[in-house]
Write a protein that holds these residues in place. Structure first.
Motif, PDB file in Angstrom:
ATOM      1  N   ALA A 126       0.893  -1.359   0.042  1.00 10.56           N
ATOM      2  CA  ALA A 126      -0.227   0.093  -0.055  1.00 10.56           C
ATOM      3  C   ALA A 126       0.928   1.310  -0.112  1.00 10.56           C
ATOM      4  O   ALA A 126       0.270   2.372  -0.793  1.00 10.56           O
ATOM      5  N   HIS A 127       2.071   1.305   0.763  1.00  6.94           N
ATOM      6  CA  HIS A 127       2.750   2.342   1.045  1.00  6.94           C
ATOM      7  C   HIS A 127       4.104   2.358   0.314  1.00  6.94           C
ATOM      8  O   HIS A 127       5.125   3.161   0.569  1.00  6.94           O
ATOM      9  N   ARG A 128       4.240   1.341  -0.664  1.00  9.97           N
ATOM     10  CA  ARG A 128       5.658   1.003  -1.069  1.00  9.97           C
ATOM     11  C   ARG A 128       6.482   2.220  -1.815  1.00  9.97           C
ATOM     12  O   ARG A 128       7.672   2.504  -1.607  1.00  9.97           O
ATOM     13  N   THR A 129       5.740   2.948  -2.454  1.00  7.47           N
ATOM     14  CA  THR A 129       6.192   4.298  -3.197  1.00  7.47           C
ATOM     15  C   THR A 129       5.995   5.647  -2.644  1.00  7.47           C
ATOM     16  O   THR A 129       5.994   6.485  -3.382  1.00  7.47           O
ATOM     17  N   ASP A 130       5.445   5.381  -1.506  1.00  5.30           N
ATOM     18  CA  ASP A 130       4.924   6.825  -1.097  1.00  5.30           C
ATOM     19  C   ASP A 130       6.141   7.502  -0.218  1.00  5.30           C
ATOM     20  O   ASP A 130       6.977   6.861   0.265  1.00  5.30           O
ATOM     21  N   PRO A 131       6.445   8.602  -0.607  1.00 10.74           N
ATOM     22  CA  PRO A 131       7.687   9.423  -0.331  1.00 10.74           C
ATOM     23  C   PRO A 131       7.607   9.602   1.085  1.00 10.74           C
ATOM     24  O   PRO A 131       8.467  10.020   1.846  1.00 10.74           O
ATOM     25  N   ASP A 132       6.373   9.246   1.832  1.00 11.80           N
ATOM     26  CA  ASP A 132       6.248   9.888   3.389  1.00 11.80           C
ATOM     27  C   ASP A 132       6.815   8.554   4.052  1.00 11.80           C
ATOM     28  O   ASP A 132       6.640   8.666   5.416  1.00 11.80           O
ATOM     29  N   TRP A 133       6.849   7.555   3.345  1.00 10.98           N
ATOM     30  CA  TRP A 133       7.431   6.375   4.183  1.00 10.98           C
ATOM     31  C   TRP A 133       8.745   5.870   3.607  1.00 10.98           C
ATOM     32  O   TRP A 133       9.331   6.177   2.742  1.00 10.98           O
ATOM     33  N   VAL A 134       9.473   5.604   4.742  1.00  6.99           N
ATOM     34  CA  VAL A 134      10.810   4.980   4.605  1.00  6.99           C
ATOM     35  C   VAL A 134      10.864   3.496   4.089  1.00  6.99           C
ATOM     36  O   VAL A 134      10.056   2.612   4.491  1.00  6.99           O
ATOM     37  N   TYR A 135      11.822   3.347   2.913  1.00  2.00           N
ATOM     38  CA  TYR A 135      11.671   1.942   2.228  1.00  2.00           C
ATOM     39  C   TYR A 135      12.450   0.937   3.312  1.00  2.00           C
ATOM     40  O   TYR A 135      13.549   1.564   3.655  1.00  2.00           O
ATOM     41  N   GLY A 136      11.949   0.064   3.670  1.00  5.93           N
ATOM     42  CA  GLY A 136      12.412  -0.953   4.814  1.00  5.93           C
ATOM     43  C   GLY A 136      13.681  -2.032   4.112  1.00  5.93           C
ATOM     44  O   GLY A 136      13.490  -3.038   4.694  1.00  5.93           O
ATOM     45  N   PHE A 137      14.570  -1.478   3.311  1.00  5.28           N
ATOM     46  CA  PHE A 137      15.760  -2.344   2.785  1.00  5.28           C
ATOM     47  C   PHE A 137      16.723  -1.742   3.487  1.00  5.28           C
ATOM     48  O   PHE A 137      17.550  -1.049   2.755  1.00  5.28           O
ATOM     49  N   ALA A 138      17.256  -2.264   4.350  1.00  5.63           N
ATOM     50  CA  ALA A 138      18.424  -1.636   4.996  1.00  5.63           C
ATOM     51  C   ALA A 138      19.706  -1.646   4.314  1.00  5.63           C
ATOM     52  O   ALA A 138      20.463  -0.877   4.608  1.00  5.63           O
ATOM     53  N   GLN A 139      19.889  -2.461   3.658  1.00  9.04           N
ATOM     54  CA  GLN A 139      21.316  -2.872   2.906  1.00  9.04           C
ATOM     55  C   GLN A 139      21.139  -2.027   1.599  1.00  9.04           C
ATOM     56  O   GLN A 139      22.163  -2.263   0.853  1.00  9.04           O
ATOM     57  N   MET A 140      20.285  -1.316   1.231  1.00  9.75           N
ATOM     58  CA  MET A 140      19.891  -0.445   0.008  1.00  9.75           C
ATOM     59  C   MET A 140      21.076   0.519  -0.123  1.00  9.75           C
ATOM     60  O   MET A 140      21.587   0.885  -1.282  1.00  9.75           O
ATOM     61  N   GLY A 141      21.535   1.302   0.963  1.00  7.89           N
ATOM     62  CA  GLY A 141      22.517   2.509   0.656  1.00  7.89           C
ATOM     63  C   GLY A 141      22.888   2.574   2.185  1.00  7.89           C
ATOM     64  O   GLY A 141      22.542   2.144   3.333  1.00  7.89           O
ATOM     65  N   ALA A 142      23.970   3.406   2.097  1.00  7.17           N
ATOM     66  CA  ALA A 142      24.913   3.561   3.391  1.00  7.17           C
ATOM     67  C   ALA A 142      23.990   4.210   4.539  1.00  7.17           C
ATOM     68  O   ALA A 142      24.050   4.013   5.761  1.00  7.17           O
ATOM     69  N   GLN A 143      22.838   5.073   4.068  1.00  8.36           N
ATOM     70  CA  GLN A 143      22.037   5.724   5.281  1.00  8.36           C
ATOM     71  C   GLN A 143      20.780   4.870   5.397  1.00  8.36           C
ATOM     72  O   GLN A 143      20.006   5.623   6.435  1.00  8.36           O
ATOM     73  N   GLN A 144      20.524   3.986   4.876  1.00  4.39           N
ATOM     74  CA  GLN A 144      19.056   3.538   4.857  1.00  4.39           C
ATOM     75  C   GLN A 144      18.878   2.795   6.063  1.00  4.39           C
ATOM     76  O   GLN A 144      17.691   2.947   6.747  1.00  4.39           O
ATOM     77  N   LYS A 145      19.785   2.276   6.811  1.00  2.00           N
ATOM     78  CA  LYS A 145      19.564   1.363   8.240  1.00  2.00           C
ATOM     79  C   LYS A 145      19.277   2.467   9.199  1.00  2.00           C
ATOM     80  O   LYS A 145      18.636   2.346   9.951  1.00  2.00           O
ATOM     81  N   GLN A 146      19.744   3.642   9.186  1.00  2.00           N
ATOM     82  CA  GLN A 146      20.014   4.851  10.247  1.00  2.00           C
ATOM     83  C   GLN A 146      18.361   5.361   9.829  1.00  2.00           C
ATOM     84  O   GLN A 146      17.668   5.750  11.005  1.00  2.00           O
ATOM     85  N   ALA A 147      18.096   5.594   8.567  1.00  2.00           N
ATOM     86  CA  ALA A 147      16.777   6.049   8.193  1.00  2.00           C
ATOM     87  C   ALA A 147      15.466   5.017   8.836  1.00  2.00           C
ATOM     88  O   ALA A 147      14.424   5.921   9.234  1.00  2.00           O
ATOM     89  N   ILE A 148      15.810   4.018   8.781  1.00  2.00           N
ATOM     90  CA  ILE A 148      14.677   3.091   9.305  1.00  2.00           C
ATOM     91  C   ILE A 148      14.639   3.039  10.715  1.00  2.00           C
ATOM     92  O   ILE A 148      13.520   3.240  11.349  1.00  2.00           O
TER      93      ILE A 148
END
Length: 307
Positions: A84-106
């Motif tokens: 439902a919210h996969r491409t919603d810019p207000d939601w954080v994408y929960g793939f922690a290994q996607m980029g260097a900052q993603q884990k902290q963003a989650i």
């Protein structure tokens, strides 16, 4: 120390059951689910979601949107396993290994959208290569993937394990309208400027995914080879607990890919094959592990650790 209250909404589906099993027995959280007679009661569900610290939604898309809309407590954090919210810019994408900052963003987020199963493999393979400029953003990407029938949810399990299992189609390509709901998610988070062609299929095995992307070296920047692509993936995922990149030698020794080889784990395995100007990128993982429940639990652990 007060234990975080974790509410699973929809714990009877394939993903919800797996998450429930993973969390049972943990002593660092308090797990809450609704009794059978209250699962479809909107008042009971709203009360439970507003009383928890972290809600994990394992619901159809419309029900997930309704659940989020029922939240009045600003302190409730949500992990949504639906699309439902996969491409919603207000939601954080929960793939922690996607980029260097993603884990902290989650860890800092209040709204996390769990990746889809197929996109986990596609984005895991493509994003590092596009970010590095090794694959052009407008490359005409085609993705082929085969999932176990549990990817259909309870309907798939009933089809292959129910009383009419003998009539189940052993292999079926679907999404022939070329408009699978995962396509926008794959395009957005891989960084592609053009919509990829995505050809999904179900096989007569319960769990597991094998996903491949074929590339032609003549369409890539000068000097890019299979080894270059492999080195990029290896560097991106170096030290990762959940993503492993086989060496070129290990991949070269394989004569086939079994989609079930990582079943029961939360691992994502990536491989690169090369011959005669062609490269095949491949991913193998459990569609209910790293492709669903395992990813949700990884995101939950980041939320708990971050607060």
């Amino acid at each position: 120390m007060t234990l975080p209250v974790v509410f699973i909404d929809g714990d009877q589906g394939t993903t919800g059951l797996q998450i429930h099993q993973r969390l049972q027995g943990r002593t660092d959280l308090k797990l809450v689910t609704l009794p059978a007679e209250q699962r479809k009661n909107p008042v009971s569900r709203a009360a439970a979601i507003n009383a928890c610290d972290i809600a994990i939604l394992c619901l159809p898309d419309d029900a997930a949107r309704a659940a989020v809309a029922s939240i009045e407590n600003p302190n409730v954090r949500v992990i949504d396993a639906s699309s439902a919210h996969r491409t919603d810019p207000d939601w954080v994408y929960g793939f922690a290994q996607m980029g260097a900052q993603q884990k902290q963003a989650i860890a800092n987020a209040t709204r996390i959208t769990n990746p889809g199963c197929y996109p986990t493999g596609a984005i895991g393979l493509l994003r590092p290569l596009l970010v590095a400029g090794l694959v052009p953003k407008d490359y005409p990407i085609t993705i082929n993937a085969v999932s176990g029938y549990s990817g259909k949810g309870r309907a798939g399990v009933d089809e292959f394990e129910g009383p009419d299992a003998a009539q189940a189609t052993p292999f079926q390509i679907y999404g022939l309208g070329l408009a699978h709901k995962h396509v926008p998610e794959i395009q957005q988070y891989s960084g592609l400027s053009e919509r990829p062609v995505f050809i999904p299929a179900y096989g007569s095995f319960r769990q597991g995914i094998v996903l491949t992307v074929a590339l032609q070296l003549r369409l890539l920047p000068a000097g890019v080879s299979g080894t270059t692509l492999h080195q990029c993936l290896e560097q991106h995922y170096a030290g990762s607990e959940f993503v492993e990149v086989l060496t070129m030698e290990q991949s070269g020794a394989l004569t086939g890919l079994d989609p079930r080889v990582l079943n029961g784990t939360d691992k994502l395995r990536l491989m690169v094959f090369e011959n005669a100007g062609h490269v095949l990128l491949a991913a193998v993982f459990d569609n209910l592990g790293k492709g669903a429940a395992g990813a949700a639990v990884q995101n939950l652990d980041l939320l708990i650790a971050g607060h």
